[in-house]
Design a protein around this motif. Structure first.
Motif, PDB file in Angstrom:
ATOM      1  N   PRO A 158      48.971  47.134  39.180  1.00 49.64           N
ATOM      2  CA  PRO A 158      49.551  48.458  39.412  1.00 49.64           C
ATOM      3  C   PRO A 158      48.460  49.491  39.680  1.00 49.64           C
ATOM      4  O   PRO A 158      47.407  49.482  39.030  1.00 49.64           O
ATOM      5  CB  PRO A 158      50.270  48.779  38.097  1.00 49.64           C
ATOM      6  CG  PRO A 158      50.479  47.473  37.425  1.00 49.64           C
ATOM      7  CD  PRO A 158      49.340  46.589  37.878  1.00 49.64           C
ATOM      8  N   GLY A 159      48.697  50.348  40.660  1.00 47.10           N
ATOM      9  CA  GLY A 159      47.770  51.428  40.968  1.00 47.10           C
ATOM     10  C   GLY A 159      46.629  51.050  41.889  1.00 47.10           C
ATOM     11  O   GLY A 159      45.801  51.901  42.208  1.00 47.10           O
ATOM     12  N   ASN A 160      46.569  49.811  42.329  1.00 47.58           N
ATOM     13  CA  ASN A 160      45.473  49.394  43.202  1.00 47.58           C
ATOM     14  C   ASN A 160      45.887  49.278  44.667  1.00 47.58           C
ATOM     15  O   ASN A 160      45.223  48.619  45.460  1.00 47.58           O
ATOM     16  CB  ASN A 160      44.856  48.088  42.715  1.00 47.58           C
ATOM     17  CG  ASN A 160      44.007  48.313  41.481  1.00 47.58           C
ATOM     18  OD1 ASN A 160      43.569  49.428  41.217  1.00 47.58           O
ATOM     19  ND2 ASN A 160      43.777  47.273  40.716  1.00 47.58           N
ATOM     20  N   GLY A 161      47.008  49.884  45.010  1.00 47.07           N
ATOM     21  CA  GLY A 161      47.388  50.004  46.405  1.00 47.07           C
ATOM     22  C   GLY A 161      48.349  48.961  46.939  1.00 47.07           C
ATOM     23  O   GLY A 161      49.085  49.234  47.867  1.00 47.07           O
ATOM     24  N   ARG A 162      48.317  47.768  46.385  1.00 44.84           N
ATOM     25  CA  ARG A 162      49.232  46.727  46.869  1.00 44.84           C
ATOM     26  C   ARG A 162      49.722  45.920  45.677  1.00 44.84           C
ATOM     27  O   ARG A 162      49.282  44.802  45.448  1.00 44.84           O
ATOM     28  CB  ARG A 162      48.511  45.846  47.872  1.00 44.84           C
ATOM     29  CG  ARG A 162      49.473  45.081  48.751  1.00 44.84           C
ATOM     30  CD  ARG A 162      48.807  44.537  49.948  1.00 44.84           C
ATOM     31  NE  ARG A 162      48.528  43.127  49.748  1.00 44.84           N
ATOM     32  CZ  ARG A 162      47.807  42.391  50.544  1.00 44.84           C
ATOM     33  NH1 ARG A 162      47.239  42.940  51.583  1.00 44.84           N
ATOM     34  NH2 ARG A 162      47.622  41.135  50.309  1.00 44.84           N
ATOM     35  N   GLU A 163      50.630  46.497  44.931  1.00 48.97           N
ATOM     36  CA  GLU A 163      51.127  45.879  43.710  1.00 48.97           C
ATOM     37  C   GLU A 163      51.936  44.623  44.028  1.00 48.97           C
ATOM     38  O   GLU A 163      52.899  44.679  44.783  1.00 48.97           O
ATOM     39  CB  GLU A 163      51.986  46.858  42.916  1.00 48.97           C
ATOM     40  CG  GLU A 163      51.224  48.034  42.348  1.00 48.97           C
ATOM     41  CD  GLU A 163      50.978  49.154  43.339  1.00 48.97           C
ATOM     42  OE1 GLU A 163      51.531  49.136  44.451  1.00 48.97           O
ATOM     43  OE2 GLU A 163      50.210  50.081  43.001  1.00 48.97           O
ATOM     44  N   GLU A 164      51.524  43.511  43.460  1.00 50.59           N
ATOM     45  CA  GLU A 164      52.246  42.248  43.619  1.00 50.59           C
ATOM     46  C   GLU A 164      52.297  41.534  42.274  1.00 50.59           C
ATOM     47  O   GLU A 164      51.499  40.655  41.991  1.00 50.59           O
ATOM     48  CB  GLU A 164      51.568  41.352  44.668  1.00 50.59           C
ATOM     49  CG  GLU A 164      51.634  41.886  46.073  1.00 50.59           C
ATOM     50  CD  GLU A 164      51.169  40.884  47.121  1.00 50.59           C
ATOM     51  OE1 GLU A 164      51.077  39.664  46.818  1.00 50.59           O
ATOM     52  OE2 GLU A 164      50.895  41.323  48.238  1.00 50.59           O
ATOM     53  N   PRO A 165      53.257  41.906  41.422  1.00 47.99           N
ATOM     54  CA  PRO A 165      53.336  41.269  40.102  1.00 47.99           C
ATOM     55  C   PRO A 165      53.585  39.768  40.195  1.00 47.99           C
ATOM     56  O   PRO A 165      53.223  39.019  39.293  1.00 47.99           O
ATOM     57  CB  PRO A 165      54.498  41.991  39.425  1.00 47.99           C
ATOM     58  CG  PRO A 165      55.262  42.645  40.516  1.00 47.99           C
ATOM     59  CD  PRO A 165      54.300  42.902  41.628  1.00 47.99           C
ATOM     60  N   TRP A 166      54.199  39.312  41.254  1.00 45.15           N
ATOM     61  CA  TRP A 166      54.580  37.907  41.436  1.00 45.15           C
ATOM     62  C   TRP A 166      53.429  37.001  41.844  1.00 45.15           C
ATOM     63  O   TRP A 166      53.525  35.789  41.750  1.00 45.15           O
ATOM     64  CB  TRP A 166      55.675  37.822  42.504  1.00 45.15           C
ATOM     65  CG  TRP A 166      55.254  38.450  43.806  1.00 45.15           C
ATOM     66  CD1 TRP A 166      54.498  37.861  44.798  1.00 45.15           C
ATOM     67  CD2 TRP A 166      55.510  39.772  44.241  1.00 45.15           C
ATOM     68  NE1 TRP A 166      54.273  38.753  45.826  1.00 45.15           N
ATOM     69  CE2 TRP A 166      54.895  39.942  45.494  1.00 45.15           C
ATOM     70  CE3 TRP A 166      56.203  40.838  43.695  1.00 45.15           C
ATOM     71  CZ2 TRP A 166      54.959  41.122  46.221  1.00 45.15           C
ATOM     72  CZ3 TRP A 166      56.260  42.018  44.423  1.00 45.15           C
ATOM     73  CH2 TRP A 166      55.653  42.151  45.659  1.00 45.15           C
ATOM     74  N   HIS A 167      52.323  37.551  42.317  1.00 49.22           N
ATOM     75  CA  HIS A 167      51.250  36.757  42.913  1.00 49.22           C
ATOM     76  C   HIS A 167      50.266  36.221  41.862  1.00 49.22           C
ATOM     77  O   HIS A 167      49.821  36.966  40.995  1.00 49.22           O
ATOM     78  CB  HIS A 167      50.482  37.641  43.911  1.00 49.22           C
ATOM     79  CG  HIS A 167      49.443  36.934  44.687  1.00 49.22           C
ATOM     80  ND1 HIS A 167      49.718  36.220  45.831  1.00 49.22           N
ATOM     81  CD2 HIS A 167      48.103  36.825  44.500  1.00 49.22           C
ATOM     82  CE1 HIS A 167      48.598  35.708  46.316  1.00 49.22           C
ATOM     83  NE2 HIS A 167      47.605  36.063  45.516  1.00 49.22           N
ATOM     84  N   ARG A 168      49.925  34.946  41.947  1.00 46.55           N
ATOM     85  CA  ARG A 168      48.899  34.326  41.113  1.00 46.55           C
ATOM     86  C   ARG A 168      48.007  33.462  41.991  1.00 46.55           C
ATOM     87  O   ARG A 168      48.456  32.881  42.981  1.00 46.55           O
ATOM     88  CB  ARG A 168      49.508  33.432  40.017  1.00 46.55           C
ATOM     89  CG  ARG A 168      50.284  34.185  38.952  1.00 46.55           C
ATOM     90  CD  ARG A 168      49.388  35.090  38.128  1.00 46.55           C
ATOM     91  NE  ARG A 168      50.073  35.854  37.110  1.00 46.55           N
ATOM     92  CZ  ARG A 168      50.774  36.956  37.328  1.00 46.55           C
ATOM     93  NH1 ARG A 168      50.928  37.434  38.528  1.00 46.55           N
ATOM     94  NH2 ARG A 168      51.328  37.618  36.325  1.00 46.55           N
ATOM     95  N   GLU A 169      46.737  33.389  41.609  1.00 44.97           N
ATOM     96  CA  GLU A 169      45.776  32.571  42.339  1.00 44.97           C
ATOM     97  C   GLU A 169      45.122  31.581  41.392  1.00 44.97           C
ATOM     98  O   GLU A 169      44.798  31.918  40.254  1.00 44.97           O
ATOM     99  CB  GLU A 169      44.714  33.451  42.990  1.00 44.97           C
ATOM    100  CG  GLU A 169      45.301  34.354  44.044  1.00 44.97           C
ATOM    101  CD  GLU A 169      44.290  35.236  44.734  1.00 44.97           C
ATOM    102  OE1 GLU A 169      43.084  35.210  44.376  1.00 44.97           O
ATOM    103  OE2 GLU A 169      44.695  35.972  45.659  1.00 44.97           O
ATOM    104  N   TYR A 170      44.948  30.366  41.879  1.00 45.88           N
ATOM    105  CA  TYR A 170      44.280  29.341  41.101  1.00 45.88           C
ATOM    106  C   TYR A 170      42.782  29.582  41.182  1.00 45.88           C
ATOM    107  O   TYR A 170      42.216  29.717  42.259  1.00 45.88           O
ATOM    108  CB  TYR A 170      44.615  27.942  41.633  1.00 45.88           C
ATOM    109  CG  TYR A 170      44.110  26.847  40.745  1.00 45.88           C
ATOM    110  CD1 TYR A 170      44.668  26.648  39.489  1.00 45.88           C
ATOM    111  CD2 TYR A 170      43.067  26.029  41.147  1.00 45.88           C
ATOM    112  CE1 TYR A 170      44.210  25.653  38.652  1.00 45.88           C
ATOM    113  CE2 TYR A 170      42.601  25.015  40.318  1.00 45.88           C
ATOM    114  CZ  TYR A 170      43.172  24.828  39.076  1.00 45.88           C
ATOM    115  OH  TYR A 170      42.714  23.843  38.244  1.00 45.88           O
TER     116      TYR A 170
END
Length: 85
Positions: A70-82
Motif C-alpha cells: 500500500p502507498g507504493n503506487g501499484r498496490e497488489e495485495p494478491w501478488h506473491r513472488e518466489y
C-alpha cells in the motif's frame, strides 16, 4: 490462485488488457514461473486471509514485493513472488 506462469503471448495480451497492472512483456516474474496472483480473500489488504499470507508466505519461500505494498503506487495485495532457492 488466479494467475501463475504466463507465456510471452499471454504477457502481451495481459499488458494490452491492463497496462497499469501488468509488467512490460518480457519483464514479468510470471514469465519466469516465479510469481502467482492469489484469491480467496488474499486479494484484499486487511482480511484474515491476507494477514495469514503475510505471516506465513516467507516460510514457503514467497514474498510480497515492496512495489506492491500500500502507498507504493501499484498496490497488489494478491501478488506473491518466489524468492527462495
Amino acid at each position: 490462485m488466479t494467475d501463475s506462469y504466463r507465456t510471452y503471448a499471454s504477457q502481451v495480451r495481459s499488458y494490452g488488457d491492463k497496462p497499469a497492472l501488468t509488467a512490460v512483456p518480457g519483464t514479468s516474474n510470471h514469465g519466469w514461473g516465479l510469481a502467482v496472483d492469489l484469491c480467496g480473500g488474499i486479494q484484499t489488504f486487511g482480511t484474515p486471509q491476507h494477514a495469514w499470507m503475510v505471516a506465513n508466505a516467507g516460510r514457503f519461500g514467497f514474498l510480497h514485493p515492496t512495489w506492491a505494498d500500500p502507498g507504493n503506487g501499484r498496490e497488489e495485495p494478491w501478488h506473491r513472488e518466489y524468492a527462495s532457492g
